[in-house]
Scaffold this motif. Structure first.
Motif, PDB file in Angstrom:
ATOM      1  N   LEU A 215       0.831  -1.202   0.000  1.00 26.60           N
ATOM      2  CA  LEU A 215       0.000   0.000   0.000  1.00 26.60           C
ATOM      3  C   LEU A 215       0.866   1.252   0.000  1.00 26.60           C
ATOM      4  N   ALA A 216       0.583   2.141  -0.946  1.00 28.13           N
ATOM      5  CA  ALA A 216       1.256   3.445  -1.006  1.00 28.13           C
ATOM      6  C   ALA A 216       0.317   4.498  -0.437  1.00 28.13           C
ATOM      7  N   LEU A 217       0.775   5.229   0.552  1.00 29.36           N
ATOM      8  CA  LEU A 217      -0.021   6.290   1.164  1.00 29.36           C
ATOM      9  C   LEU A 217       0.343   7.635   0.555  1.00 29.36           C
ATOM     10  N   PRO A 218      -0.559   8.614   0.625  1.00 29.22           N
ATOM     11  CA  PRO A 218      -0.260   9.938   0.060  1.00 29.22           C
ATOM     12  C   PRO A 218       0.991  10.551   0.682  1.00 29.22           C
ATOM     13  N   GLY A 219       1.887  11.049  -0.172  1.00 32.00           N
ATOM     14  CA  GLY A 219       3.108  11.673   0.298  1.00 32.00           C
ATOM     15  C   GLY A 219       4.245  10.712   0.566  1.00 32.00           C
ATOM     16  N   TYR A 220       3.990   9.397   0.415  1.00 33.30           N
ATOM     17  CA  TYR A 220       5.040   8.414   0.671  1.00 33.30           C
ATOM     18  C   TYR A 220       5.970   8.330  -0.541  1.00 33.30           C
ATOM     19  N   THR A 221       7.278   8.306  -0.292  1.00 30.95           N
ATOM     20  CA  THR A 221       8.253   8.244  -1.384  1.00 30.95           C
ATOM     21  C   THR A 221       8.273   6.842  -1.992  1.00 30.95           C
ATOM     22  N   LEU A 222       7.946   6.749  -3.262  1.00 27.40           N
ATOM     23  CA  LEU A 222       7.944   5.474  -3.967  1.00 27.40           C
ATOM     24  C   LEU A 222       9.277   5.222  -4.675  1.00 27.40           C
ATOM     25  N   PHE A 223       9.831   6.306  -5.251  1.00 19.90           N
ATOM     26  CA  PHE A 223      11.090   6.197  -5.982  1.00 19.90           C
ATOM     27  C   PHE A 223      11.997   7.352  -5.573  1.00 19.90           C
ATOM     28  N   SER A 224      13.269   7.068  -5.445  1.00 19.02           N
ATOM     29  CA  SER A 224      14.249   8.122  -5.206  1.00 19.02           C
ATOM     30  C   SER A 224      15.430   7.883  -6.136  1.00 19.02           C
ATOM     31  N   GLY A 225      16.075   8.969  -6.504  1.00 18.20           N
ATOM     32  CA  GLY A 225      17.195   8.855  -7.423  1.00 18.20           C
ATOM     33  C   GLY A 225      17.880  10.181  -7.611  1.00 18.20           C
ATOM     34  N   THR A 226      18.604  10.281  -8.694  1.00 16.79           N
ATOM     35  CA  THR A 226      19.360  11.500  -8.986  1.00 16.79           C
ATOM     36  C   THR A 226      18.917  12.078 -10.317  1.00 16.79           C
ATOM     37  N   ILE A 227      19.005  13.390 -10.399  1.00 11.75           N
ATOM     38  CA  ILE A 227      18.599  14.084 -11.619  1.00 11.75           C
ATOM     39  C   ILE A 227      19.680  13.929 -12.681  1.00 11.75           C
ATOM     40  N   SER A 228      19.245  13.670 -13.890  1.00 16.19           N
ATOM     41  CA  SER A 228      20.192  13.585 -14.994  1.00 16.19           C
ATOM     42  C   SER A 228      20.854  14.945 -15.196  1.00 16.19           C
ATOM     43  N   ASN A 229      22.172  14.930 -15.418  1.00 16.70           N
ATOM     44  CA  ASN A 229      22.963  16.162 -15.585  1.00 16.70           C
ATOM     45  C   ASN A 229      22.933  17.025 -14.318  1.00 16.70           C
ATOM     46  N   GLY A 230      22.722  16.368 -13.152  1.00 11.63           N
ATOM     47  CA  GLY A 230      22.683  17.120 -11.896  1.00 11.63           C
ATOM     48  C   GLY A 230      23.949  16.963 -11.064  1.00 11.63           C
ATOM     49  N   THR A 231      25.032  16.481 -11.688  1.00 10.46           N
ATOM     50  CA  THR A 231      26.287  16.282 -10.950  1.00 10.46           C
ATOM     51  C   THR A 231      26.967  17.623 -10.672  1.00 10.46           C
ATOM     52  N   TYR A 232      27.501  17.754  -9.453  1.00  7.59           N
ATOM     53  CA  TYR A 232      28.276  18.945  -9.096  1.00  7.59           C
ATOM     54  C   TYR A 232      29.322  18.555  -8.058  1.00  7.59           C
ATOM     55  N   PHE A 233      30.234  19.491  -7.758  1.00  6.55           N
ATOM     56  CA  PHE A 233      31.306  19.244  -6.787  1.00  6.55           C
ATOM     57  C   PHE A 233      31.097  20.159  -5.582  1.00  6.55           C
ATOM     58  N   ARG A 234      31.279  19.587  -4.384  1.00  8.34           N
ATOM     59  CA  ARG A 234      31.044  20.355  -3.162  1.00  8.34           C
ATOM     60  C   ARG A 234      32.319  20.378  -2.319  1.00  8.34           C
ATOM     61  N   PHE A 235      32.719  21.582  -1.955  1.00  5.46           N
ATOM     62  CA  PHE A 235      33.908  21.772  -1.122  1.00  5.46           C
ATOM     63  C   PHE A 235      33.544  22.612   0.091  1.00  5.46           C
ATOM     64  N   THR A 236      34.346  22.465   1.154  1.00 10.77           N
ATOM     65  CA  THR A 236      34.184  23.282   2.350  1.00 10.77           C
ATOM     66  C   THR A 236      35.428  24.145   2.526  1.00 10.77           C
ATOM     67  N   LEU A 237      35.231  25.450   2.612  1.00 11.10           N
ATOM     68  CA  LEU A 237      36.350  26.379   2.780  1.00 11.10           C
ATOM     69  C   LEU A 237      36.137  27.252   4.005  1.00 11.10           C
ATOM     70  N   PRO A 238      37.228  27.571   4.719  1.00 10.22           N
ATOM     71  CA  PRO A 238      37.129  28.545   5.804  1.00 10.22           C
ATOM     72  C   PRO A 238      37.089  29.949   5.223  1.00 10.22           C
ATOM     73  N   GLU A 239      36.623  30.890   5.995  1.00 10.48           N
ATOM     74  CA  GLU A 239      36.471  32.251   5.487  1.00 10.48           C
ATOM     75  C   GLU A 239      37.812  32.875   5.109  1.00 10.48           C
ATOM     76  N   SER A 240      38.928  32.369   5.663  1.00  2.00           N
ATOM     77  CA  SER A 240      40.244  32.932   5.345  1.00  2.00           C
ATOM     78  C   SER A 240      40.653  32.653   3.905  1.00  2.00           C
ATOM     79  N   LYS A 241      40.004  31.683   3.252  1.00  2.00           N
ATOM     80  CA  LYS A 241      40.357  31.355   1.871  1.00  2.00           C
ATOM     81  C   LYS A 241      39.339  31.874   0.855  1.00  2.00           C
ATOM     82  N   LEU A 242      38.326  32.581   1.334  1.00  2.00           N
ATOM     83  CA  LEU A 242      37.305  33.080   0.416  1.00  2.00           C
ATOM     84  C   LEU A 242      37.850  34.139  -0.531  1.00  2.00           C
ATOM     85  N   ASN A 243      38.967  34.769  -0.155  1.00  2.00           N
ATOM     86  CA  ASN A 243      39.529  35.804  -1.027  1.00  2.00           C
ATOM     87  C   ASN A 243      40.132  35.217  -2.297  1.00  2.00           C
TER      88      ASN A 243
END
Length: 317
Positions: A215-243
């Motif tokens: 049984l699938a209820l309203p709002g229940y996630t049936l499928f999950s995945g990734t968007i095509s062409n949705g790849t990106y790179f994520r980095f973490t920088l301290p504020e001292s390197k923002l310059n």
């Protein structure tokens, strides 16, 4: 002399250790935009048309739900609409052709009776003047004449109403019932369309949460995945390197496990509110510094479409 050389060596080692921080290699992660497909109405999974790992395009049907209640309501709505349309047609058009013919025949018969009574009363009126008939005889004939006239006028009005249709109030009421029935049917048809679970955009299916018959209820996630062409790179920088960076800056990201570089553009710079969101494995920052998430989108999506999510990437600053 030896002591001076030792001190000089320590200074050089210290300088050499600090220099890499000025040209540090920052580690990040390959990420992909996530998407979830949910059910809008309750129903059991009747068919699954995709498997985990499949690539689907926008508009593809992923699953079909079994919703018996919608089928029953659709039959009821269709019946109500058929009845409402008949009521409105009757109110607008009035009587049927056969009913009109019957009223025409009735009118003709009453017309002949009325004309006969009219002639009779004229003759009796002349005879009454010559005292050839009594007043009572004339009064009886006049009463019949008035009755024939009333019946004739009544059938004319009835025939006119039958030809014109019902009163405007009756027509408005019938029209309102018809519009309400149309709305109910449209609502059911909309719900009926929701039995088909559709891909909202091009995506890669990673997880299917339910099996056939569940049984699938309203709002229940049936499928999950990734968007095509949705790849990106994520980095973490301290504020001292923002310059060293700025938004819309072109920059090169290295992919160690493929031993290749990909050119990208910095699309967003935002402050991190939680240390759990840090992308860099061993970030070089002071504890009092604020941290920022840097998002870099590849300039050529073709180069990044096969990258494995959560693998390590590096950035030289």
């Amino acid at each position: 002399m030896k002591r001076a050389l030792t001190i000089l060596s320590l200074i050089l080692i210290t300088i050499s250790c600090k220099n890499p921080k000025d040209n540090a290699v920052i580690q990040g992660k390959v990420e992909n935009e996530q998407i979830a497909v949910v059910s809008k109405i309750p129903g059991k999974i009747a068919k699954l048309l995709v498997k985990e790992g499949n690539f689907v395009k926008k508009g593809d049907t992923l699953a079909i739900l079994d919703i018996p209640e919608v089928d029953a309501k659709k039959n009821q709505a269709e019946g109500a609409l058929l009845s409402a349309k008949a009521q409105y047609t009757m109110a607008v058009k009035g009587a049927t052709t056969n009913q009109i013919l019957q009223l025409e025949a009735k009118k003709q018969g009453l017309k002949e009776q009325y004309e006969f009574a009219q002639k009779s009363i004229k003759r009796l009126s002349n005879m009454l003047k010559d005292s050839l008939v009594s007043q009572q005889t004339y009064d009886e004939a006049f009463a019949k004449y008035q009755g024939a006239q009333a019946q004739y006028n009544a059938v004319i009005a009835e025939l006119n109403d039958a030809k014109k249709g019902g009163r405007i109030e009756q027509q408005d009421m019938a029209l309102g019932q018809q519009e309400r029935a149309i709305g109910a049917l449209q609502e059911v048809e909309t719900a009926n369309k929701e039995r088909y679970v559709i891909a909202p955009q091009d995506m890669n299916i990673e997880t299917i949460t339910l099996s056939i018959g569940e049984l699938a209820l309203p709002g229940y996630t049936l499928f999950s995945g990734t968007i095509s062409n949705g790849t990106y790179f994520r980095f973490t920088l301290p504020e001292s390197k923002l310059n060293k960076i700025k938004k819309r800056q072109e920059i090169t990201v290295s992919i160690p496990y493929l031993n290749k570089d990909i050119k990208g553009t910095i699309t967003s710079i935002k402050q991190l509110s939680a240390y759990g969101s840090i992308a860099t494995a061993y970030p070089d920052y002071e504890m009092q510094e604020s941290l920022f998430e840097i998002k870099i989108s590849p300039k050529n999506s073709t180069e990044s479409k096969d990258l494995i999510t959560k693998t390590t990437v590096t950035l030289s600053l």
